[in-house]
Design a protein around this motif. Structure first.
Motif, PDB file in Angstrom:
ATOM      1  N   LEU A 103       0.852  -1.376  -0.032  1.00 50.31           N
ATOM      2  CA  LEU A 103      -0.043  -0.220  -0.047  1.00 50.31           C
ATOM      3  C   LEU A 103       0.771   1.228  -0.105  1.00 50.31           C
ATOM      4  N   PRO A 104       0.390   2.241  -0.609  1.00 54.01           N
ATOM      5  CA  PRO A 104       1.271   3.412  -0.709  1.00 54.01           C
ATOM      6  C   PRO A 104       1.428   4.259   0.753  1.00 54.01           C
ATOM      7  N   VAL A 105       2.928   4.577   0.873  1.00 50.95           N
ATOM      8  CA  VAL A 105       3.139   5.046   2.110  1.00 50.95           C
ATOM      9  C   VAL A 105       3.762   6.591   1.972  1.00 50.95           C
ATOM     10  N   GLU A 106       3.517   7.343   2.760  1.00 48.59           N
ATOM     11  CA  GLU A 106       4.026   8.944   2.561  1.00 48.59           C
ATOM     12  C   GLU A 106       5.073   9.130   3.280  1.00 48.59           C
ATOM     13  N   GLU A 107       5.820  10.280   3.338  1.00 47.43           N
ATOM     14  CA  GLU A 107       7.324  10.611   3.742  1.00 47.43           C
ATOM     15  C   GLU A 107       7.347  10.260   5.252  1.00 47.43           C
ATOM     16  N   ARG A 108       6.220  10.158   6.150  1.00 47.92           N
ATOM     17  CA  ARG A 108       6.511  10.083   7.437  1.00 47.92           C
ATOM     18  C   ARG A 108       6.235   8.553   7.937  1.00 47.92           C
ATOM     19  N   GLY A 109       6.384   7.741   6.770  1.00 51.28           N
ATOM     20  CA  GLY A 109       5.994   6.349   7.161  1.00 51.28           C
ATOM     21  C   GLY A 109       4.550   6.029   7.290  1.00 51.28           C
ATOM     22  N   ARG A 110       3.399   6.841   6.971  1.00 53.69           N
ATOM     23  CA  ARG A 110       2.169   6.224   7.423  1.00 53.69           C
ATOM     24  C   ARG A 110       1.496   6.013   6.101  1.00 53.69           C
ATOM     25  N   ILE A 111       0.440   5.223   6.035  1.00 55.19           N
ATOM     26  CA  ILE A 111      -0.101   4.701   4.721  1.00 55.19           C
ATOM     27  C   ILE A 111      -0.995   6.065   4.165  1.00 55.19           C
ATOM     28  N   GLN A 112      -0.715   6.277   3.117  1.00 55.97           N
ATOM     29  CA  GLN A 112      -1.345   7.454   2.241  1.00 55.97           C
ATOM     30  C   GLN A 112      -2.937   7.227   2.197  1.00 55.97           C
ATOM     31  N   THR A 113      -3.596   8.178   2.972  1.00 58.08           N
ATOM     32  CA  THR A 113      -4.975   8.005   3.083  1.00 58.08           C
ATOM     33  C   THR A 113      -5.656   9.117   2.443  1.00 58.08           C
ATOM     34  N   ARG A 114      -6.857   9.036   1.760  1.00 55.62           N
ATOM     35  CA  ARG A 114      -7.925  10.047   1.515  1.00 55.62           C
ATOM     36  C   ARG A 114      -8.691  10.690   2.705  1.00 55.62           C
ATOM     37  N   ALA A 115      -9.340  11.744   2.462  1.00 57.05           N
ATOM     38  CA  ALA A 115     -10.201  12.446   3.450  1.00 57.05           C
ATOM     39  C   ALA A 115     -11.564  11.459   3.652  1.00 57.05           C
ATOM     40  N   ASP A 116     -11.849  10.434   2.483  1.00 59.51           N
ATOM     41  CA  ASP A 116     -12.810   9.552   2.972  1.00 59.51           C
ATOM     42  C   ASP A 116     -12.669   8.297   3.332  1.00 59.51           C
ATOM     43  N   LEU A 117     -11.230   8.118   3.840  1.00 53.55           N
ATOM     44  CA  LEU A 117     -10.719   7.197   4.542  1.00 53.55           C
ATOM     45  C   LEU A 117     -10.217   5.911   3.616  1.00 53.55           C
ATOM     46  N   ARG A 118     -10.388   5.899   2.310  1.00 55.38           N
ATOM     47  CA  ARG A 118      -9.985   5.150   1.436  1.00 55.38           C
ATOM     48  C   ARG A 118      -8.453   5.489   1.067  1.00 55.38           C
ATOM     49  N   VAL A 119      -7.675   4.305   0.917  1.00 60.32           N
ATOM     50  CA  VAL A 119      -6.117   4.373   0.559  1.00 60.32           C
ATOM     51  C   VAL A 119      -5.944   5.092  -0.836  1.00 60.32           C
ATOM     52  N   GLY A 120      -5.072   5.929  -0.670  1.00 58.34           N
ATOM     53  CA  GLY A 120      -4.846   6.550  -1.868  1.00 58.34           C
ATOM     54  C   GLY A 120      -4.645   8.102  -1.688  1.00 58.34           C
ATOM     55  N   THR A 121      -4.510   8.775  -2.873  1.00 59.39           N
ATOM     56  CA  THR A 121      -4.750  10.282  -2.819  1.00 59.39           C
ATOM     57  C   THR A 121      -5.850  11.077  -3.406  1.00 59.39           C
ATOM     58  N   ALA A 122      -5.904  12.139  -3.581  1.00 57.11           N
ATOM     59  CA  ALA A 122      -7.183  13.052  -3.933  1.00 57.11           C
ATOM     60  C   ALA A 122      -7.506  12.380  -5.294  1.00 57.11           C
ATOM     61  N   ASP A 123      -6.457  12.266  -6.453  1.00 55.53           N
ATOM     62  CA  ASP A 123      -6.632  11.909  -7.521  1.00 55.53           C
ATOM     63  C   ASP A 123      -6.616  10.382  -7.771  1.00 55.53           C
ATOM     64  N   ASP A 124      -6.101   9.417  -7.210  1.00 53.70           N
ATOM     65  CA  ASP A 124      -6.155   8.276  -7.258  1.00 53.70           C
ATOM     66  C   ASP A 124      -6.372   7.176  -6.189  1.00 53.70           C
ATOM     67  N   ILE A 125      -7.441   6.224  -6.274  1.00 53.47           N
ATOM     68  CA  ILE A 125      -8.171   5.617  -5.278  1.00 53.47           C
ATOM     69  C   ILE A 125      -7.500   3.965  -5.139  1.00 53.47           C
ATOM     70  N   VAL A 126      -7.067   3.482  -4.257  1.00 54.30           N
ATOM     71  CA  VAL A 126      -6.615   2.364  -4.138  1.00 54.30           C
ATOM     72  C   VAL A 126      -7.795   1.450  -3.703  1.00 54.30           C
ATOM     73  N   GLU A 127      -8.791   0.881  -4.805  1.00 56.66           N
ATOM     74  CA  GLU A 127      -9.671   0.123  -4.432  1.00 56.66           C
ATOM     75  C   GLU A 127      -9.737  -0.960  -3.423  1.00 56.66           C
ATOM     76  N   GLY A 128     -10.530  -1.034  -2.702  1.00 52.36           N
ATOM     77  CA  GLY A 128     -10.797  -2.036  -1.608  1.00 52.36           C
ATOM     78  C   GLY A 128      -9.810  -1.878  -0.369  1.00 52.36           C
ATOM     79  N   ALA A 129      -9.233  -0.815  -0.380  1.00 55.49           N
ATOM     80  CA  ALA A 129      -8.224  -0.485   0.840  1.00 55.49           C
ATOM     81  C   ALA A 129      -8.627   0.536   1.601  1.00 55.49           C
ATOM     82  N   TRP A 130      -8.445   0.510   2.840  1.00 58.49           N
ATOM     83  CA  TRP A 130      -9.068   1.643   3.985  1.00 58.49           C
ATOM     84  C   TRP A 130      -7.842   1.626   4.913  1.00 58.49           C
TER      85      TRP A 130
END
Length: 474
Positions: A282-309
């Motif tokens: 799963l994608p990880v940001e610079e501080r070592g946390r999982i990159q998460t969207r505001a709707d709590l799905r994993v990913g960025t504002a432009d890219d959603i990792v389907e099936g991951a929260w």
């Protein structure tokens, strides 16, 4: 668990705040047979971490500050194990049980709520001598160590050894550090009444903070009040100071001062659970946390990792209120619980083809206990101090404790302590429960100590038979 069902399988990685609340709320929102939920955590309970300082001070029974997974999650498959790998490309997780070989677990939706662990630095002696404050076991060990040290100190004359035993060093001036520091100071003051040969001057408490202030969650004015209050109680706070070594229990500071101690409590920050973060794709940001969207799905504002929260301390969730550090929600219980509740609703919405909502929460304030009958509360420009803030602290966390069963146990314990006083029983020996049995248990004698065997007596050699001489011939 059997995986031959055709309903969606939801895997929750971690059973702390966010994991427990996600599973708890999924049980409420999911229709019967709509999905199968499995939660994996190496511990069979959720720890309510804001209570750890009070557990360390003996104000709350340790078992009452945890929530048993299996008791309160009625329709969740609970696995006491570790998730050591996540292959989301194939939607398979590797589960490592305490016994047996690792195995693969197929899922349709994964919720990563593995929380955080203590963040340390490669300072000599810290890994060997310090203790964190992230688990209930650590809080109990801190309490028992301090109480055992009082027993030892009472039996030695005044001098360097007694000073070492009665010196406590806490590293980190955030909320957790200040709370445990103040609670232990309060506990030590209570213990002195039971040890007539020890005085207040014999106890030494030091807080080490690398920044120029404590408790950044409250206003500077409020933090300065806390410093003055701690100073009145004989506490020493070292600001703009770094710990450079703790070898042999000798705490060396950047100021050149050395503090011999037998109890070092480390509360200088946390980091996302590295076992889960580094063991997956799963994608990880610079501080070592999982990159998460505001709707709590994993990913960025432009890219959603389907099936991951993701939610809680392991995730980097945008703080839409504008109050976060670096634009992200800070890792605390207030966010973890609320994120989990929304995550459960959003996950169910996605399963039903509906649109998830974005997480928005404006910080309500901060409240901290500073020992019995003393605390501090900050909400915007409103600040409460002393007894009123202490009541607010207990009221907030008493209500925030999940499940009415746990709430009642905590509140009942507080009520008993009000009339009976703080429980000062020391159970450090529970960490080595067999010491008495081992001391007196009968053991087989070693071969060398066995009774000497009777000497072997050889049978006398038979006399050689003489042949009869031939008769004389006449």
């Amino acid at each position: 668990m059997p995986q031959n069902s055709t309903v969606p399988k939801i895997l929750i990685v971690g059973g702390g705040y966010a994991g427990f609340y996600t599973a708890w709320k999924l049980e409420k929102h999911l229709r019967k047979g709509e999905a199968e939920v499995t939660m994996v955590d190496p511990l069979p309970y959720m720890t309510y971490q804001p209570f750890l300082p009070e557990v360390a001070a003996g104000s709350i029974e340790a078992r009452h500050s945890v929530v048993a997974h299996r008791r309160h999650l009625k329709r969740t498959n609970v696995l006491t194990a570790k998730v050591t790998g996540i292959d989301h490309a194939n939607k398979v997780a590797t589960i490592t049980p305490p016994l047996g070989d690792p195995y693969e677990f197929a899922y349709d939706q994964i919720v990563v709520t593995a929380g955080a662990v203590s963040r340390t630095f490669p300072i000599p002696g810290i890994a060997d001598n310090a203790i964190g404050l992230k688990t209930i076991e650590e809080a109990v060990a801190i309490r028992d160590r301090l109480m055992s040290n009082f027993d030892k100190a009472a039996s030695v004359p005044a001098g360097p050894e007694r000073d070492r035993l009665l010196t406590v060093v806490v590293v980190g001036g955030g909320f957790a550090g200040i709370e445990v520091f103040a609670e232990l100071r309060s506990l030590a003051s209570s213990l002195l009444a039971k040890y007539p040969n020890l005085t207040f001057e014999d106890t030494h408490f030091h807080l080490i903070e690398a920044m120029g202030r404590i408790m950044p969650e409250v206003s500077l004015k409020t933090s300065e009040w806390v410093l003055k209050d701690l100073a009145k109680r004989g506490a020493n706070v070292h600001l703009d100071t770094q710990l450079t070594s703790a070898v042999g229990g000798n705490v060396e500071l950047s100021t050149g001062e050395t503090i011999p101690t037998d109890l070092i409590v480390w509360t200088a920050g946390v980091m996302a659970n590295p076992t889960v973060v580094r063991g997956g794709d799963l994608p990880v940001e610079e501080r070592g946390r999982i990159q998460t969207r505001a709707d709590l799905r994993v990913g960025t504002a432009d890219d959603i990792v389907e099936g991951a929260w993701a939610a809680g301390d392991v995730s980097a969730v945008p703080d839409l209120s504008g109050g976060g550090v670096g634009g992200m929600c800070v890792p605390n219980a207030q966010h973890a619980v609320r994120q989990a509740k929304l995550l459960a609703k959003n996950l169910v919405a996605v399963l039903r083809g509906e649109k998830p909502k974005e997480y928005f929460h404006k910080n309500l304030g901060a409240v901290a206990g500073l020992g019995l009958y003393n605390g501090v509360f900050q909400s915007g420009k409103i600040a409460l101090k002393g007894f009123v803030a202490w009541v607010a602290h207990r009221g907030y966390h008493g209500l925030a404790m999940p499940t009415w069963e746990r709430k009642f146990r905590v509140l009942w314990g507080w009520w008993n302590n009000l009339w009976l006083g703080r429980d000062l029983v020391n159970l450090q020996t529970v960490q080595n429960p067999r010491y008495v049995f081992e001391e007196f248990a009968a053991r087989p004698r070693p071969a060398a100590d066995a009774a000497p065997a009777a000497p072997k007596v050889e049978a006398p050699a038979k006399a050689e038979e003489k042949k009869p001489e031939p008769a004389a011939t006449k």
